[in-house]
Each structure stands twice: as structure tokens, then as C-alpha cells.
Design an enzyme around this catalytic site. Structure first.
Site: not given
Ligand SMILES: *[C@@H]1O[C@H](CO)[C@@H](O)[C@H](O)[C@H]1NC(C)=O
Ligand SMILES: *[C@@H]1O[C@H](CO)[C@@H](O)[C@H](O)[C@H]1NC(C)=O
Ligand SMILES: *[C@@H]1O[C@H](CO)[C@@H](O)[C@H](O)[C@H]1NC(C)=O
Ligand SMILES: *[C@@H]1O[C@H](CO)[C@@H](O)[C@H](O)[C@H]1NC(C)=O
Ligand SMILES: *[C@@H]1O[C@H](CO)[C@@H](O)[C@H](O)[C@H]1NC(C)=O
Length: 335
Positions: A144, A150, A287, A304
Site C-alpha cells: 500500500q 489498507c 488498520h 497484510n
């Protein structure tokens, strides 16, 4: 005379030790900075970055030398950032998330289905472990960059995996389309690089479709929304918020990957193992990631969006139960 020599030796000793350490640290810094291709504004910034790096290096050594820890930390792309900077550049603005989450209660669920009934009516025997990666249902790990986007990665990943489960094709979808178009001008609360909400990306895509990553590549900043050709994209029809228990998350994961909000403030240097380093008495959300499964011990496996060199090839394992608040805001595409 003797006393003087003795004194100077004693006084020089800590200096020698300090020098040894700083040579070692300097080598570590040079190695790290050439690996990570750092370019700084000037000498001042370089010195500051070195200091921050040395502190982070020290933390890594201390953490990893404690055998009680169930996870290890390491140097990575964030190692010259302070935690404050990391929170500002990479994580979402916490008050944006908290504020909106409190104001919406259940309105983000679609088609007003009774969630409990829907999940339980399947009368499913839970798998002892599940990992959607092994079924080819998860796209590659993305990066990202310096942007709190995110939520767009979690949203795209949700739709990528559901598209695979439903249509048997694995296609990368466009996070940039979500960052550019899921905006207040279109009636949403998401705010580009400040943060946002995967369930809003589902609502948006259900109306206009999400196009592919190839058609609308990621550029790490918010731009003007470009709708050219997006209408041919994937459109989710239904999604739910999953109830906040371990059992419900496991249930949900037996059907597909799901998106989860977490407190990632301490994730910065996670390297491998079972993570349990969050402050459970103060769960905040900054997040969002994709949960792709759980293992036999009940540890959650999450994907992630900090690139494949962070964590376990871009993934992380979280200790069972509500570690980092993983159970509090779970979303799933169901049709
Ligand atoms: C590891 O845990 C044990 C038992 O809780 C404790 O006595 C010990 O001090 C811990 N070791 C370190 C290095 O923290
Ligand atoms: C659910 O599964 C259990 C065990 O397989 C079975 O005994 C039960 O009748 C099932 N319930 C429904 C509503 O299908
Ligand atoms: C908008 O998207 C189309 C299709 O991908 C592309 O050809 C066009 O250059 C884009 N326009 C802008 C301003 O980026
Ligand atoms: C994480 O687990 C280890 C090992 O069980 C334990 O010593 C430590 O206190 C835990 N940390 C937190 C923050 O719960
Ligand atoms: C956490 O989960 C484990 C098994 O998954 C369970 O045995 C334990 O009671 C749970 N702990 C808490 C505090 O809920």
C-alpha cells in the site's frame, strides 16, 4: 603516574566499547539502507534516520533475546521510522475509524439478513484448520506504500477471494479505483489515504463494479475517480457483518476469507511466529486486513498489504480469541 594511566584506561574503556557497538550498528545500518534504497533530503535527515534505526535495532535484539516471546521481530522497510511516523503514514486515522464505526451500528449490513440464522442454518462442522491460500483463493501480497489505504486492499481482497470461490477465477482487482471513487462526493465516509471502510467498497462495487488492477493500477495517492470501463467489473450482491465471537469468525472462514479491523500499532516490526503483542485493555482500530484462515491451535492467519517482505511473506499469525480486536468488525461477501 600509575594512577593517571589507570584512570585514563578506565576512562577510555567505555569509549572503546561504545565505539565497537557503533561500528557494528553502523555496518547493520549500511547493509539495511543499501537493501532498502533509502534516499534522504539531507545529512540532517540521514543522521536522524540512523538514530531511529539504531533504536529499532536495539528493540529487535532485546525482544528476540527473550525466549518467552512467541513471535520474533526484525528489521524491515519501516526500520528507520519512529512509531509515531509509522502510525501517521501507514495506519488509518484512528478517530476517523472510531467515529464512523460508532455512528453506523448495523447499517452497513446489506439486504437485512439475520446473520446468525444465515450462518447457523448451514449447520456446518467447523474444519479443525483452514487456509484459503492452499486452495488458490488468495491473490499475491500487495504493497500500500505511504498511504492509509489498507481498507481498499481489504475490500479488493474480499472481492478477489469471493470471485474465485464463486466463479473459479482469481483476478487482481483495483484498489486505486476504490481509493479514488469511494469518496464523500459519492456518499461515502472513506477518505483515501486517511482511512476508510471495506464495506463501503462493497456497496460501491455492487453499484458500478470493480475493475481489474491491470486496468486501474495503484499509485499510492488519491486521484480523481475514473469510471471508464468499470461497469464491466465484478459486482458483489450481498455481504454481512459477522458476529464478534471466535466461533463465528471460524464459521465465516469456513465459507470464505473475511475482512477484519485491527489495532496494528505494534505490528511495525513483526517478523514471524504467533503474535500477541497488542495492548488488549485498549483496543482501537487503525488498520484493516484479510483473514484467510486459522490453524489447529486457533491462531488466525491474516494477509497484510505491506508487501511480501514484511512478516511471514506478507502474512501474520495472531494468537487466538480477540487479539488486536480482530473479532470486533468482521465483513464477509455472501453472494
Ligand atoms: C520468562 O517467563 C518466566 C515465567 O513467567 C519469568 O520468570 C521470566 O523472568 C521470563 N523471562 C524473561 C527474560 O522475561
Ligand atoms: C446438524 O448436524 C447435526 C450433526 O451432523 C445433526 O444431528 C442435526 O440434525 C443437524 N441439524 C440440522 C438442522 O440440519
Ligand atoms: C481512465 O481509464 C481509462 C481506462 O482504463 C484510461 O484509458 C484513461 O486514460 C483513464 N483516464 C485518466 C484521466 O486517468
Ligand atoms: C504473549 O505470550 C507470552 C507467552 O505465553 C507471554 O509471556 C506474554 O506475556 C504475552 N504477551 C501479552 C501482551 O499478552
Ligand atoms: C482463547 O481461546 C482458547 C482456545 O481457542 C480458549 O481455550 C481460551 O479460553 C480463550 N481465552 C479467552 C480469554 O477467551
Amino acid at each position: 603516574m600509575n594512577r593517571l594511566i589507570l584512570l585514563s584506561i578506565i576512562m577510555l574503556m567505555p569509549l572503546c566499547l561504545a565505539q565497537d557497538i557503533s561500528v557494528e550498528k553502523l555496518l547493520a545500518y549500511n547493509k539495511w539502507s543499501s537493501q532498502h534504497q533509502r534516499v534522504y533530503l539531507n545529512e540532517h535527515e540521514k543522521l536522524f534516520r540512523q538514530m531511529v534505526f539504531f533504536e529499532n535495532l536495539q528493540k529487535v535484539k532485546e525482544h528476540n533475546s527473550n525466549p518467552n516471546n512467541t513471535y520474533s521481530i526484525g528489521l524491515n522497510l519501516f526500520s528507520d521510522m519512529t512509531k509515531q511516523e509509522f502510525a501517521e503514514k501507514i495506519l488509518m486515522k484512528q478517530d476517523l475509524v472510531d467515529h464512523y464505526m460508532k455512528s453506523i451500528s448495523q447499517k452497513e449490513t446489506h439486504n437485512d439478513v439475520n446473520i446468525e440464522t444465515q450462518l447457523n442454518s448451514k449447520n456446518l462442522t467447523l474444519a479443525t484448520s483452514i487456509d484459503w491460500r492452499t486452495q488458490g483463493a488468495v491473490t499475491s501480497v500487495k504493497y500500500q506504500g505511504n498511504c492509509g489505504s489498507c481498507w481498499s486492499f481489504a475490500g479488493a481482497a474480499l472481492m478477489e477471494s469471493f470471485n474465485f470461490i464463486q466463479n473459479k477465477v482469481l483476478v487482481d482487482f483495483s484498489e486505486q479505483q476504490l481509493v479514488d471513487c469511494v469518496i464523500s462526493a459519492n456518499g461515502y465516509q472513506s477518505e483515501g489515504c486517511n482511512g476508510g471502510f471495506s464495506f463501503e467498497t462493497l456497496d460501491y462495487a455492487s453499484k458500478v463494479g470493480i475493475t481489474t488492477l491491470d486496468n486501474y493500477p495503484y499509485v499510492e495517492v488519491q486521484k480523481k475517480c475514473n469510471m471508464t470501463g468499470t461497469n464491466n467489473g465484478f459486482k458483489p450482491k450481498q455481504w454481512i457483518q459477522v458476529p464478534s465471537t471466535s466461533n463465528d469468525l471460524k464459521h465465516a472462514l469456513n465459507f470464505s476469507p473475511v475482512s477484519v479491523y485491527v489495532n496494528a500499532y505494534n505490528w511495525v516490526s513483526y517478523q514471524s511466529g504467533i503474535y500477541n503483542g497488542s495492548d488488549q485493555s485498549n483496543i482501537v482500530f487503525n488498520h484493516e486486513v484479510l483473514a484467510v484462515g486459522y490453524d489447529e491451535q486457533g491462531n488466525w492467519i491474516v494477509k497484510n498489504s505491506w508487501g511480501p517482505f514484511w512478516g511471514e511473506h506478507g502474512y501474520m499469525r495472531l494468537a487466538p480469541n480477540n487479539t488486536c480486536g480482530i473479532l470486533n468488525h468482521i465483513y464477509q461477501v455472501t453472494a
